[in-house]
Design a protein around this motif. Structure first.
Motif, PDB file in Angstrom:
ATOM      1  N   LEU A  62     -12.581  12.485   7.360  1.00 34.27           N
ATOM      2  CA  LEU A  62     -11.789  11.856   6.394  1.00 34.27           C
ATOM      3  C   LEU A  62     -10.747  10.928   7.053  1.00 34.27           C
ATOM      4  O   LEU A  62     -10.408   9.995   6.250  1.00 34.27           O
ATOM      5  N   ILE A  63     -10.185  11.286   7.988  1.00 34.71           N
ATOM      6  CA  ILE A  63      -8.963  10.666   8.741  1.00 34.71           C
ATOM      7  C   ILE A  63      -9.514   9.351   9.180  1.00 34.71           C
ATOM      8  O   ILE A  63      -9.004   8.007   8.785  1.00 34.71           O
ATOM      9  N   LEU A  64     -10.905   9.234   9.690  1.00 35.51           N
ATOM     10  CA  LEU A  64     -11.312   8.007  10.255  1.00 35.51           C
ATOM     11  C   LEU A  64     -11.841   7.007   9.211  1.00 35.51           C
ATOM     12  O   LEU A  64     -11.517   5.814   9.109  1.00 35.51           O
ATOM     13  N   GLY A  65     -12.326   7.449   7.979  1.00 35.37           N
ATOM     14  CA  GLY A  65     -12.692   6.661   6.914  1.00 35.37           C
ATOM     15  C   GLY A  65     -11.680   6.071   6.414  1.00 35.37           C
ATOM     16  O   GLY A  65     -11.478   4.801   6.085  1.00 35.37           O
ATOM     17  N   VAL A  66     -10.338   6.666   6.135  1.00 34.22           N
ATOM     18  CA  VAL A  66      -9.143   6.201   5.411  1.00 34.22           C
ATOM     19  C   VAL A  66      -8.665   5.134   6.419  1.00 34.22           C
ATOM     20  O   VAL A  66      -8.211   3.987   6.068  1.00 34.22           O
ATOM     21  N   MET A  67      -8.631   5.399   7.696  1.00 38.54           N
ATOM     22  CA  MET A  67      -7.968   4.469   8.662  1.00 38.54           C
ATOM     23  C   MET A  67      -8.712   3.125   8.638  1.00 38.54           C
ATOM     24  O   MET A  67      -8.248   2.047   8.742  1.00 38.54           O
ATOM     25  N   PHE A  68     -10.123   3.275   8.720  1.00 36.79           N
ATOM     26  CA  PHE A  68     -10.907   2.246   8.991  1.00 36.79           C
ATOM     27  C   PHE A  68     -10.986   1.193   7.638  1.00 36.79           C
ATOM     28  O   PHE A  68     -10.820   0.184   7.841  1.00 36.79           O
ATOM     29  N   THR A  69     -10.840   1.860   6.654  1.00 37.92           N
ATOM     30  CA  THR A  69     -10.653   1.137   5.421  1.00 37.92           C
ATOM     31  C   THR A  69      -9.254   0.303   5.403  1.00 37.92           C
ATOM     32  O   THR A  69      -9.408  -0.815   4.786  1.00 37.92           O
ATOM     33  N   GLY A  70      -8.331   1.075   5.632  1.00 34.74           N
ATOM     34  CA  GLY A  70      -6.874   0.339   5.692  1.00 34.74           C
ATOM     35  C   GLY A  70      -6.931  -0.823   6.526  1.00 34.74           C
ATOM     36  O   GLY A  70      -6.158  -1.928   6.023  1.00 34.74           O
ATOM     37  N   ILE A  71      -7.382  -0.738   7.614  1.00 35.97           N
ATOM     38  CA  ILE A  71      -7.236  -1.819   8.748  1.00 35.97           C
ATOM     39  C   ILE A  71      -8.158  -2.894   8.362  1.00 35.97           C
ATOM     40  O   ILE A  71      -7.801  -3.973   8.443  1.00 35.97           O
ATOM     41  N   THR A  72      -9.365  -2.493   7.683  1.00 34.60           N
ATOM     42  CA  THR A  72     -10.229  -3.788   7.232  1.00 34.60           C
ATOM     43  C   THR A  72      -9.616  -4.543   5.989  1.00 34.60           C
ATOM     44  O   THR A  72      -9.422  -5.793   5.969  1.00 34.60           O
ATOM     45  N   LEU A  73      -9.046  -3.932   5.277  1.00 32.23           N
ATOM     46  CA  LEU A  73      -8.444  -4.378   3.880  1.00 32.23           C
ATOM     47  C   LEU A  73      -7.151  -5.107   4.426  1.00 32.23           C
ATOM     48  O   LEU A  73      -7.261  -6.358   4.069  1.00 32.23           O
ATOM     49  N   LEU A  74      -6.241  -4.551   5.422  1.00 32.30           N
ATOM     50  CA  LEU A  74      -5.215  -5.436   5.599  1.00 32.30           C
ATOM     51  C   LEU A  74      -5.639  -6.804   6.473  1.00 32.30           C
ATOM     52  O   LEU A  74      -5.035  -7.633   6.398  1.00 32.30           O
ATOM     53  N   ALA A  75      -6.604  -6.630   7.227  1.00 32.45           N
ATOM     54  CA  ALA A  75      -7.162  -7.766   8.075  1.00 32.45           C
ATOM     55  C   ALA A  75      -7.438  -8.961   7.218  1.00 32.45           C
ATOM     56  O   ALA A  75      -7.268 -10.115   7.365  1.00 32.45           O
ATOM     57  N   TYR A  76      -8.274  -8.396   6.024  1.00 26.89           N
ATOM     58  CA  TYR A  76      -8.746  -9.349   4.898  1.00 26.89           C
ATOM     59  C   TYR A  76      -7.580 -10.049   4.288  1.00 26.89           C
ATOM     60  O   TYR A  76      -7.409 -11.175   4.070  1.00 26.89           O
ATOM     61  N   TRP A  77      -6.562  -9.198   3.842  1.00 29.69           N
ATOM     62  CA  TRP A  77      -5.185  -9.726   2.964  1.00 29.69           C
ATOM     63  C   TRP A  77      -4.393 -10.612   3.764  1.00 29.69           C
ATOM     64  O   TRP A  77      -3.992 -11.533   3.342  1.00 29.69           O
TER      65      TRP A  77
END
Length: 605
Positions: A257-272
């Motif tokens: 759960l922790i890994l999934g949330v952190m990976f999603t957040g970093i990927t979204l911020l990198a794109y934005w």
């Protein structure tokens, strides 16, 4: 002095009955066994972007669907390994599952891949942590190998102090990293939503002419490097407090759960934020700078990221010794890996892991990108074999509700097999050495196993027919002069038997004459045999003499060569002597089937 340094670095020896105190709670286990997986968010998104940027800046929007596919695979793996934990609560993960259901050879492939992967884990973690430091302090870039190796040495010492102490050591920075990344994600999302981020980024769905399926698959396989370390919990179940399997399963789910949330957040911020890969600044470094600026918070997050990347190696330090223990127990690795050290950890496995990973870092000059493809292949082979083994397990035993479990493992096996093939096809130039190294490792396993089996066959006796053979004794004492060491040895020899003979090897007639005079004057009650050596060799004429004695008396006597040896008070004094007694002993031990004993005489000055 050595003992004092050891006690200072490692601590006091622990009693065997203190082993239960070394078991991990869920809080500490999450820090120790999840640090590898959690730390991969620092480079998982970056690996996707490095591949996509080859098609131009517009292609970076593909990082979002690719990240979604990686998250789907993460969910499959978490569910699959949760089933493995309850099916094989003794630990061992892919090695035990594959060996039990697919055969020994497949088990060795899975386990061997994991052992190699754990060495790569330490090397990748140390290299990635060094990258984070050099991103914040570019002047240290030329010292990256030294920094990485120094951290490996520190982690090795910490883990030699025991599981509990190493867990306590890394728990705070691991949880600080998790909190820091969540703060970064929340702050970054808030800044983007309030219009604080003005980066021009390509819209989702924008057409990119030179993007191919091959490129997307390559980017996906690179992003899957974020999933390495997921299997560590199932390998280290014996390290958990009771009930071990339930605690391990809860730890695994929370980690996912922790890994999934952190990976999603970093990927979204990198794109934005329109982040592009940079050799001198990691993706997390650029996101942090864009969100908070290059102030105190930036350096704190970079520092804690570097620390967690270094500490990700601790997952391997927890899992590698246990897996090596299981291999050694099955006689596929040296028995030294089964020995617990002063602090109740498998010290030899810890030291071996540290040495091999340090060598790897030096060989690759601390280049993380050069190590990650090998690292990922090494873990996806066991992923695939573990899932296949569980499919066979469910189909063979058919417990209640086995169909759904079978389906989960089938999806997991097909997915990880596909990713393994993608890795091999898209990154063959980086992973080809695995096809040479892994077979070589398996051959080594078989050679070790054959050696232990051969030894067992040769040492085995039949209790009904094999009885001790009682003979007399002939003792041969090689002497170099009339000394207290020789006196000590002959005194001991005569206490065993009256059949004692002293042997002196001389190089010239003058030496021989002096020795005969001294011996006659001393008259210890033992006959002196003088051998002349024309080629200044002591061992050759001595061996010929022993052969003669053996030929004459072996049917009635046991032949014993009793070697006098004086022992210096200080280690450096031994360098001043030619150590002839050690050479004689070493040669006879390897060449003759006789009894060889050393009688030490300790010098006091």
């Amino acid at each position: 002095m050595v003992s004092k340094v050891k006690r200072l670095l490692i601590g006091r020896p622990m009693k065997s009955n203190e082993l239960d105190h070394e078991k991990l709670s869920k809080v500490k286990a999450l820090a120790v066994l999840s640090s590898d997986a959690l730390s991969s968010v620092a480079y998982g998104t970056e690996q996707i972007l490095i591949v996509l940027v080859a098609a131009g800046f517009t292609a970076i929007w593909y990082s979002l669907p690719i990240a979604l596919a990686v998250l789907g695979l993460l969910a499959i793996l978490i569910l699959s390994y949760r089933q493995t934990i309850f099916a094989y609560p003794q630990g061992g993960g892919a090695y035990i599952v594959a060996k039990s259901n697919l055969g020994v050879h497949t088990g060795l492939l899975a386990g061997g891949s994991l052992l190699v992967d754990y060495i790569l884990t330490v090397a990748v973690s140390a290299s990635a942590g060094t990258d984070a430091i050099t991103s914040a302090f570019p002047s240290l870039h030329n010292h990256s190998v030294l920094i990485a190796v120094s951290v490996i040495v520190l982690l090795t010492i910490v883990n030699l102090r025991g599981v509990t102490e190493s867990a306590s050591f890394i728990a705070i920075p691991v949880y600080l990293f998790v909190v820091s990344i969540f703060v970064l994600i929340i702050s970054g999302v808030f800044k983007y939503m309030t219009g604080g981020a003005h980066a021009h980024v390509p819209e989702i769905g924008s057409a990119v002419s030179n993007v191919s399926m091959f490129l997307l698959l390559k980017a996906f396989s690179s992003g899957c490097s974020a999933l390495t370390g997921v299997e560590a919990v199932s390998n280290a179940i014996p390290n958990f407090k009771a009930p071990a399997e339930k605690n391990a399963a809860k730890t695994l789910m929370l980690m996912g759960l922790i890994l999934g949330v952190m990976f999603t957040g970093i990927t979204l911020l990198a794109y934005w934020y329109g982040i592009m890969p940079d050799e001198k600044a990691t993706v997390v470094s650029q996101i942090t700078e864009s969100t908070f600026g290059r102030g105190g918070l930036y350096f704190f997050i970079q520092g804690i990221t570097a620390v967690i990347l270094f500490l990700a190696a601790n997952t391997a330090y927890s899992a590698f010794p246990l897996l090596a223990f299981m291999f050694a127990k099955d006689k596929y690795l040296p028995h030294a890996f089964m020995v617990r050290g002063d602090r109740l950890g498998f010290s030899n496995g810890i030291i071996f892991l540290g040495v091999m990973s340090a060598v790897l870092v030096a060989a690759f000059h601390g280049n993380t990108e050069g190590l990650i493809p090998l690292y990922a292949v090494g873990v996806f082979i066991p992923f695939t074999l573990s899932q296949l083994g569980m499919m066979v397990q469910w189909y063979r035993t058919k417990p209640k509700g086995w169909q759904s479990k079978f389906a989960v493992n089938t999806v997991g096996m097909l997915t990880t097999l596909t990713i393994t093939l993608i890795f091999i096809i898209t990154k063959f130039s980086s992973v080809w050495m695995a096809f040479i190294f892994l077979p070589a490792v398996i051959i080594v396993f078989h050679r070790i196993h054959r050696h232990y089996m051969n030894i067992a066959d040769q040492l085995r006796i039949c209790p009904a027919t094999d009885k001790p053979c009682i003979k007399g004794s002939t003792v041969v004492v090689p002497v170099a002069g009339v000394t207290r060491a020789v006196l000590h040895s002959i005194s001991y020899a005569k206490s065993l038997t009256d059949n004692v003979v002293a042997v002196y090897v001389g190089f010239d007639e003058e030496e021989i004459h002096k020795m005969e005079q001294k011996w006659e004057e001393w008259n210890p009650g033992v006959r002196l045999i003088v051998l002349r050596s024309r080629y200044r060799s002591i061992i050759r004429p001595l061996v010929k003499f022993i052969d003669t004695v053996e030929w004459k008396t072996s049917s009635t006597d046991h032949i014993t060569v009793l070697i006098p040896q004086f022992v210096t008070k200080h280690w450096w004094q031994a360098v001043l002597h030619n150590q002839t007694s050690l050479f004689i002993r070493s040669y006879l031990m390897n060449q003759k089937d006789i009894v060889i004993a050393t009688v030490p005489f300790h010098l006091h000055k």
